[in-house]
Structures are given as C-alpha cells and as structure tokens.
Scaffold this active site. Structure first.
Site, mmCIF file in Angstrom:
data_model
loop_
_atom_site.group_PDB
_atom_site.id
_atom_site.type_symbol
_atom_site.label_atom_id
_atom_site.label_comp_id
_atom_site.label_asym_id
_atom_site.label_seq_id
_atom_site.Cartn_x
_atom_site.Cartn_y
_atom_site.Cartn_z
ATOM 1 N N TYR A 147 -7.878 -8.082 4.769
ATOM 2 C CA TYR A 147 -6.753 -7.336 5.331
ATOM 3 C C TYR A 147 -7.227 -5.974 5.866
ATOM 4 C CZ TYR A 147 -2.671 -4.329 5.469
ATOM 5 O OH TYR A 147 -1.721 -3.419 5.870
ATOM 6 N N SER A 192 0.113 -8.577 5.720
ATOM 7 C CA SER A 192 -0.328 -7.376 5.007
ATOM 8 C C SER A 192 -0.537 -7.570 3.503
ATOM 9 C CB SER A 192 0.690 -6.255 5.235
ATOM 10 O OG SER A 192 1.948 -6.662 4.746
ATOM 11 N N LYS A 217 -7.529 -4.459 9.966
ATOM 12 C CA LYS A 217 -6.922 -3.217 10.454
ATOM 13 C C LYS A 217 -7.991 -2.290 11.022
ATOM 14 C CE LYS A 217 -2.555 -3.857 9.630
ATOM 15 N NZ LYS A 217 -1.519 -3.705 10.657
ATOM 16 N N GLY A 236 -9.385 -8.191 -4.904
ATOM 17 C CA GLY A 236 -9.300 -7.293 -3.747
ATOM 18 C C GLY A 236 -8.632 -5.952 -4.005
#
Ligand code: UDP
Length: 324
Positions: free
Chosen positions: A139, A75, A143, A283
């Site tokens: 990431y 994560s 998801k 990011g």
C-alpha cells in the site's frame, strides 16, 4: 469546476461536503468501496472508473475542470500484503491513466491523497516531510510510486500538485449524515464502536509486543473534517498559484496506542469493551505520529478535533445507523 475522484468514499465525501460550499463539483466514483448516498446532493455524480479513459475524456470534454482531487484508492495495509496486484493496478496503473488524461486535456492542478505508510518504520518521535521514504507494505509503495510519477509529470508536463500524506483518519461529519463505513470494516475506531453497539462480539488487539510503552501500536488520529479543510487550503494554494509542487503531512501530532483508543471509546460511550489480545497484523509499524508544522506554517491549517471529539462524532454517527 473541480473533479473529485473517489468522492463517494469516506474521506472524499467529507471533502465534497466542504467543497460544494465554494465550488461546482463533479464526483467520479466506481462505488467499489464508496456509497452513492454519501455524495452531497449539490455535486454532479458520475459512476465510473478512473482507469477508464473514455469516462475521463467524457468528463473533461463536458465540464470545465480546473483541478482534480484524487481519493480513489484501495487503502488497507493488510490486504495490500495479501493482494498486491489489486493495489498496483488500482492505485498506480489507474492513477497513471487519470494523470495522462489530465495532461492531454490541459488540466494542470492535482491534489493527491497519500499516506504516512510511505515512511515505513521511522526512527523519530514526530515524522516530518524530510524523513526518508521507505514503505514496508505494498500500500505504502503504491502511494510513493504515484508521488514519484507526479515529480516527473511536473518536470515534463508542468503539472502542479500537492501531495497530502494522511495519518489515521477517523470521525464523522458534524451533521451525522456521513461517517466512516467500510465493508468489511477493518479500521480500529469503527470496529470498537460497532462492538460497543453490540454488533461485534469483541475487539481483537493486533499485537502487544511492540516497542511502545504499553506494547500496542501508536497512531495519530485526525478528524475527516480537519483533513477536508486541509484539502481546501491546498486547492486554493494551487489555484492562486502560491504553490506548484508540495508534500504535506496531515496529523494531529499526538500519538495514541490501541489500548488508549479503546479506553477513550469506553469513556466516551460509558460502555466496557470485551478485548482479546492477539498476534500482530502483517505490515504494521509500531508508531506513526505526524509533525504537521509545515502545512500549519505555509497554508495556515489548524486541526480542531482532538481524539475525544473524534470519537464523540464517530459515536454519534454510528449510533444513528440502523445496522442490524
Ligand atoms: N487494530 C487492532 N484491531 C483491529 C483493527 C486495528 O488492533 O481490529 C490496530 C492496527 O493493528 C493498528 C491500529 O489499530 O495498529 C490502527 O489500525 P487501522 O486499521 O485503523 O489503521 P492503519 O494504521 O492500518 O491505517
């Protein structure tokens, strides 16, 4: 019985602590980032990988699992940019194996830990679930991919699921027996508190030129216990067949800049921080603040901890750890 995948991690262990009060719990965790001592002693612990079909078959054949809660993921936004393979493998491919095993064993209820990172860089003050998904890092993409897989599994295999999109989870359990611990630590609040305990020389602030009032990133911090309670409500809604497929945001609805978080830590602890202002981290969107109205309205969830209380609980836990 409920299978909690990733129950030895920071968020998963807080959920298990609440869940064992009302359900029998099996925890599956490969301990790649979690710690066995965080798992409540009332839960059955299985060390193994969620991508390992034999381990999953064993669990589903041994225990009468009626729902799966999935916390086991990598994560870290920055790491996902530099090592995307790890993220697609662990977060997407392994989760697909878990979902297929559920379907084959006729387990129909699934709670999935997702993230505000699915929204990318939203143009609104408060992000609700209707905002478009446009993740800006691997990431968030992993998801969102799982969320898309879930939609298709619901249609094809009648899987019932609730997706919970977390904003920034922080804080420690009131017992101070479990708290936030990553190795290496990358999250803001633990890093600040470790510094204030003398374990780090300084705090680096990643970027001061964001389009925010003080130039540093704004996030919405939510206590791990508030988050755990939302999972219990979501589980009840699935098991009582009130819900079949839903997506909910989970945040406090208040944004705090990196500078404000540091100031709050200074005021809670009474210790002055040594701060270094540096470049942006790859990011990071400038601002992520949740509207959690939907889960409040539909499931009656109410967060109990504000930023001050989150930091107080984290400070109590960090101070009780004997990290040299
Ligand atoms: N951050 C920072 N210094 C640090 C760690 C984090 O300035 O040592 C910033 C980070 O850039 C982000 C915010 O703090 O804007 C929260 O970061 P964290 O890694 O805790 O959570 P994330 O938002 O990435 O889930």
């Amino acid at each position: 019985m409920i299978l909690v995948v990733g129950g030895a991690g920071y968020v998963g262990s807080h959920l298990v602590k609440e869940l064992v009060e009302k359900e029998k719990v099996v925890v599956l965790d490969n301990l790649s980032t979690g710690f066995k001592q965080l798992v409540d002693s009332n839960a059955i612990f299985v060390q193994g990988d969620l991508g390992d079909r034999r381990v999953l078959d064993d669990i589903f054949n041994t225990y009468p699992i009626k729902a799966v809660m999935h916390f086991a993921a990598n994560s870290l936004v920055g790491e996902s940019v530099t090592d995307p393979y790890k993220y697609y493998q662990n977060n997407v491919a392994a989760t697909l194996t878990l979902l297929k095993a559920m379907v084959d064993h006729n387990v129909k209820n699934f709670i999935f830990s997702s993230t505000a990172a699915t929204y990318g860089v939203p143009n609104v003050d408060l992000i609700d679930e209707k905002q478009p998904n446009n993740p800006i890092n691997p990431y968030g993409k992993t998801k969102l991919m799982v969320e898309q897989i879930l939609e298709d599994f619901a249609t094809a295999y009648d899987l019932h699921y609730i997706v919970l999109r977390y904003f920034n989870v922080a804080g420690a359990h009131e017992s101070s027996t479990i708290g936030e611990s990553h190795d290496p630590e990358t999250h803001l609040i633990p890093i600040i508190l470790q510094h204030l305990l003398g374990e780090r020389e300084k705090i680096s602030v990643f970027g001061t030129d964001y389009d925010t009032p003080d130039g540093t990133c704004i996030r919405d911090y939510i206590h791990a216990t508030d988050l755990a309670n939302a999972h219990i409500l979501a589980l009840d809604a699935l098991l009582e067949e009130e819900k079949e497929t839903e997506v909910y945001n989970l945040g406090n609805g208040n944004g705090f800049s990196v500078k404000e978080v540091i100031e709050t830590c200074e005021s809670v602890t009474g210790i002055k921080a040594n701060i270094e202002y540096g470049d942006r981290r790859q990011g990071d969107p400038a601002k992520l603040v949740a509207s959690s109205e939907k889960i409040k309205r539909e499931l009656g969830w109410e967060p109990k901890f504000n930023l001050n209380q989150i930091i107080e609980s984290a400070w109590k836990w960090h101070s009780s750890q004997n990290i040299s």
